[in-house]
Design an enzyme around this catalytic site. Structure first.
Site, PDB file in Angstrom:
ATOM      1  CB  VAL A  11       5.585   6.573  -2.438  1.00 55.46           C
ATOM      2  CG1 VAL A  11       4.714   7.813  -2.527  1.00 55.46           C
ATOM      3  CG2 VAL A  11       4.951   5.444  -3.233  1.00 55.46           C
ATOM      4  CG  PHE A 155      -2.191   6.925  -9.674  1.00 50.44           C
ATOM      5  CD1 PHE A 155      -3.100   5.885  -9.551  1.00 50.44           C
ATOM      6  CD2 PHE A 155      -2.569   8.192  -9.254  1.00 50.44           C
ATOM      7  CE1 PHE A 155      -4.372   6.089  -9.025  1.00 50.44           C
ATOM      8  CE2 PHE A 155      -3.840   8.417  -8.728  1.00 50.44           C
ATOM      9  CZ  PHE A 155      -4.744   7.363  -8.612  1.00 50.44           C
ATOM     10  CE  LYS A 210      -2.095   3.203  -5.643  1.00 52.47           C
ATOM     11  NZ  LYS A 210      -1.180   3.270  -6.763  1.00 52.47           N
ATOM     12  CG  ASN A 214      -2.795  -0.394  -7.441  1.00 53.21           C
ATOM     13  OD1 ASN A 214      -2.407   0.084  -8.502  1.00 53.21           O
ATOM     14  ND2 ASN A 214      -2.145  -0.226  -6.317  1.00 53.21           N
ATOM     15  CB  ILE A 256      -3.578  -8.459 -21.667  1.00 56.91           C
ATOM     16  CG1 ILE A 256      -2.926  -7.986 -22.971  1.00 56.91           C
ATOM     17  CG2 ILE A 256      -4.757  -7.571 -21.293  1.00 56.91           C
ATOM     18  CD1 ILE A 256      -3.826  -8.192 -24.206  1.00 56.91           C
ATOM     19  CE1 TYR A 257       3.590  -8.821 -23.304  1.00 58.02           C
ATOM     20  CE2 TYR A 257       2.703  -6.885 -22.211  1.00 58.02           C
ATOM     21  CZ  TYR A 257       3.347  -7.461 -23.281  1.00 58.02           C
ATOM     22  OH  TYR A 257       3.749  -6.685 -24.321  1.00 58.02           O
ATOM     23  CB  CYS A 266       1.067  -1.753  -5.141  1.00 52.14           C
ATOM     24  SG  CYS A 266       2.134  -0.415  -4.562  1.00 52.14           S
TER      25      CYS A 266
HETATM   26  N1  LIG Z   1       5.874   1.360  -4.021  1.00 54.78           N
HETATM   27  C1  LIG Z   1       5.005   1.736  -4.947  1.00 54.78           C
HETATM   28  O1  LIG Z   1       5.158   1.452  -6.147  1.00 54.78           O
HETATM   29  C2  LIG Z   1       3.783   2.521  -4.567  1.00 54.78           C
HETATM   30  C3  LIG Z   1       3.043   3.157  -5.574  1.00 54.78           C
HETATM   31  C4  LIG Z   1       1.927   3.891  -5.217  1.00 54.78           C
HETATM   32  C5  LIG Z   1       1.545   3.958  -3.878  1.00 54.78           C
HETATM   33  N2  LIG Z   1       2.267   3.296  -2.930  1.00 54.78           N
HETATM   34  C6  LIG Z   1       1.843   3.424  -1.539  1.00 54.78           C
HETATM   35  O2  LIG Z   1       2.654   4.409  -0.912  1.00 54.78           O
HETATM   36  C7  LIG Z   1       2.915   4.065   0.454  1.00 54.78           C
HETATM   37  C8  LIG Z   1       4.415   3.967   0.675  1.00 54.78           C
HETATM   38  O3  LIG Z   1       4.919   2.903  -0.113  1.00 54.78           O
HETATM   39  P1  LIG Z   1       6.483   2.665  -0.313  1.00 54.78           P
HETATM   40  O4  LIG Z   1       6.626   1.552  -1.278  1.00 54.78           O
HETATM   41  O5  LIG Z   1       7.155   3.971  -0.577  1.00 54.78           O
HETATM   42  O6  LIG Z   1       6.877   2.177   1.173  1.00 54.78           O
HETATM   43  P2  LIG Z   1       8.318   1.886   1.752  1.00 54.78           P
HETATM   44  O7  LIG Z   1       8.146   0.777   2.706  1.00 54.78           O
HETATM   45  O8  LIG Z   1       9.321   1.783   0.657  1.00 54.78           O
HETATM   46  O9  LIG Z   1       8.663   3.230   2.568  1.00 54.78           O
HETATM   47  C9  LIG Z   1       7.995   3.642   3.702  1.00 54.78           C
HETATM   48  C10 LIG Z   1       8.969   4.464   4.539  1.00 54.78           C
HETATM   49  O10 LIG Z   1       8.255   5.085   5.605  1.00 54.78           O
HETATM   50  C11 LIG Z   1       9.110   5.124   6.725  1.00 54.78           C
HETATM   51  N3  LIG Z   1       8.330   5.394   7.944  1.00 54.78           N
HETATM   52  C12 LIG Z   1       7.549   4.563   8.664  1.00 54.78           C
HETATM   53  N4  LIG Z   1       7.015   5.223   9.717  1.00 54.78           N
HETATM   54  C13 LIG Z   1       7.460   6.507   9.644  1.00 54.78           C
HETATM   55  C14 LIG Z   1       7.252   7.665  10.432  1.00 54.78           C
HETATM   56  N5  LIG Z   1       6.475   7.650  11.526  1.00 54.78           N
HETATM   57  N6  LIG Z   1       7.845   8.803  10.056  1.00 54.78           N
HETATM   58  C15 LIG Z   1       8.638   8.852   8.959  1.00 54.78           C
HETATM   59  N7  LIG Z   1       8.884   7.785   8.181  1.00 54.78           N
HETATM   60  C16 LIG Z   1       8.299   6.622   8.517  1.00 54.78           C
HETATM   61  C17 LIG Z   1       9.798   3.762   6.695  1.00 54.78           C
HETATM   62  O11 LIG Z   1      10.955   3.747   7.492  1.00 54.78           O
HETATM   63  C18 LIG Z   1      10.077   3.630   5.204  1.00 54.78           C
HETATM   64  O12 LIG Z   1      11.341   4.176   4.865  1.00 54.78           O
HETATM   65  C19 LIG Z   1       2.152   2.757   0.686  1.00 54.78           C
HETATM   66  O13 LIG Z   1       0.879   3.066   1.208  1.00 54.78           O
HETATM   67  C20 LIG Z   1       2.022   2.180  -0.704  1.00 54.78           C
HETATM   68  O14 LIG Z   1       0.911   1.343  -0.831  1.00 54.78           O
HETATM   69  C21 LIG Z   1       3.388   2.603  -3.244  1.00 54.78           C
END
Ligand SMILES: NC(=O)c1ccc[n+]([C@@H]2O[C@H](COP(=O)([O-])OP(=O)(O)OC[C@H]3O[C@@H](n4cnc5c(N)ncnc54)[C@H](O)[C@@H]3O)[C@@H](O)[C@H]2O)c1
Length: 448
Positions: A11, A155, A210, A214, A256-257, A266
């Site tokens: 993200v 999203f 959010k 999901n 719906i797959y 997520c």
């Molecule tokens: N991956 C998705 O498709 C998606 C989509 C929508 C929302 N989200 C939400 O977004 C958030 C992030 O998801 P993601 O998949 O990007 O996570 P991720 O695990 O890929 O990345 C998180 C990053 O944060 C870093 N981090 C941790 N503590 C930190 C700090 N104190 N300072 C700076 N960096 C720090 C980690 O080292 C890591 O690189 C989650 O809450 C997730 O639920 C994810």
């Protein structure tokens, strides 16, 4: 505008890059030194279509920077995004330790007004906790700077994240400050030219939006998996049923797959976390519990079909597995169905020869070296001396194989199609046995 993004994962990196693409000065900060070093050298730690060239050119043109220096990041940004992970706690609630650690860091270094934007997926009420954590750290230093905390859930879909970020369906902003809302509207104006996408609302509604999104998508999947399980038993083909119901505009064809269960970072954790939040507020979320339970069982579905076909004896069998990522177009294997399948196959004494177009490195990191796993260089290499093929992820490259070639490789001549990407008749015409998800007709024909 000057923006800092805490967390350079799926993200944070995509958000920061898209904001830089629109001309903002973006500083991305992470605690993972290796990640930041790689990014500064033009190496992108995740596979996401279209992301690499965008990161590289924005970095080269001086709009996108990467650092481990959190103080510098707080000082740089008028807008401070929190995009760190919120993994499940022991009881399934969202673990907020990373979000609150960033909040305290912001409080320790804040030196003027800033808008703190929470992009991580967090339970209702987290904005208040973020506010308290920032305020607490400010008070400890005897400092008094105004700030606002805004909820701006993300999203984007992994595999299409850059498109989603550049052309969002909606931009949800939960705010109790007109000033903060104005600043975010300015930041998002370039993404909002075609039509109004901003949905501004109160903070708690934004936080819940959010999870509701999901949970709804996960519900559609579990619902279809339940229909597939019924179809299998009554001798119907869920693929016919899917098309039959998808044509109703009130239902629609998306999501719906039926398949081998949903995974990823997520849906599993967000459904669980919302269920726990509801519980904390005295409500038992029965649908959510069922969605999760159906999915957990569905992740065992392929193993169940395999076990049934081989009469429960898998010792010494070798399975070619196509697809390890939780869905196509990503290298992300968090909570992927493949992981549960592989664990069950190994437990039963089988060997695995796996191939995924993008997740081989991730698979090597997760599984390490084991005698019962070959990480194959190509899809065809995974078939060498295998007894059967199992398709777990519906990558495009797997959709039109040469079934005659498969027949010549697979000693037991059987395909387990965990995503229903093959036409059972074509597979059977090639002399192979076919098992799909909820395809009662072919299961009956295969004599199961
Ligand atoms: N991956 C998705 O498709 C998606 C989509 C929508 C929302 N989200 C939400 O977004 C958030 C992030 O998801 P993601 O998949 O990007 O996570 P991720 O695990 O890929 O990345 C998180 C990053 O944060 C870093 N981090 C941790 N503590 C930190 C700090 N104190 N300072 C700076 N960096 C720090 C980690 O080292 C890591 O690189 C989650 O809450 C997730 O639920 C994810």
């Amino acid at each position: 505008m000057k923006v800092s993004v805490f967390g350079t994962g799926y993200v944070g990196l995509v958000t920061g890059t898209c904001l830089a693409e629109m001309g903002n000065q973006v500083l991305c900060v992470d605690i993972d030194h290796g990640k930041i070093e790689a990014l500064n050298n033009g190496k992108i730690p995740i596979f996401e279509p279209g992301l690499t060239p965008m990161v590289v050119h924005n970095h080269q043109e001086g709009r996108l920077h990467f650092t481990i220096d959190a103080k510098h990041a707080v000082e740089h940004g008028d807008i401070l995004f929190i995009a760190v992970g919120t993994p499940p706690d022991e009881d399934g609630s969202a673990d907020l330790q990373y979000v609150l650690a960033v909040a305290r860091t912001i409080g320790r270094h804040l030196s003027r007004y800033a808008v703190v934007v929470n992009k991580s997926t967090v339970p209702v009420g987290t904005a208040d906790r973020v506010k308290d954590a920032i305020q607490g750290a400010l008070s400890e230093r005897g400092a008094d700077f105004a700030f606002d905390v805004v909820s701006n859930p993300e999203f984007l879909k992994e595999g299409d994240a850059v498109n989603d970020c550049m052309k969002p369906d909606r931009i949800v902003i939960g705010s109790d400050s007109a000033k903060a809302l104005d600043i975010l509207k300015k930041l998002y104006a370039p993404f909002n030219r075609n039509h109004e996408r901003i949905k501004d609302m109160d903070i708690r509604s934004a936080e819940l939006t959010k999870y509701a999104a999901n949970a709804m998508l996960a519900t559609k999947i579990s619902f279809m998996n339940e229909m597939a399980n019924i179809a299998e038993r009554v001798g119907a083909d869920i693929e016919m049923v899917r098309q039959g119901i998808g044509s109703d505009p009130r239902i629609g064809y998306s999501f719906i797959y039926p398949g081998a269960g949903y995974g990823g970072s997520c849906f599993p954790k967000d459904v669980q976390a919302l269920e726990r939040t509801a519980g904390h507020f005295g409500y038992q979320a029965k649908i959510l519990a069922a969605v999760e339970a159906v999915n957990e069982e569905q992740k065992d579905k392929l193993f169940e079909l395999i076990s049934r076909h081989f009469g429960g004896s898998l010792q010494g069998k070798t399975f070619a597995v196509w697809g390890l990522s939780f869905k196509p177009n990503t290298d992300d294997m968090r909570a992927a169905s493949s992981r549960k399948l592989l664990a069950s196959l190994w437990q039963a004494g089988a060997r695995v020869q796996a191939f995924d177009p993008e997740a081989m490195h991730e698979a090597g990191r997760i599984f390490g070296h084991r005698d019962d796993l070959v990480l194959a260089a190509t899809a065809n290499a995974a078939l060498q001396n295998a007894d059967a093929l199992v398709v777990v992820t519906e990558w495009k490259n797997f959709r039109s194989p040469d079934f005659q070639l498969l027949k010549s490789h697979l000693a037991d001549g059987v395909i387990f199609d965990g995503r229903n990407i093959y036409d059972p008749e074509s597979v059977e015409q090639a002399g192979l046995a076919y098992y799909g998800i909820g395809r009662g007709r072919s299961v009956a024909k295969a004599g199961a």
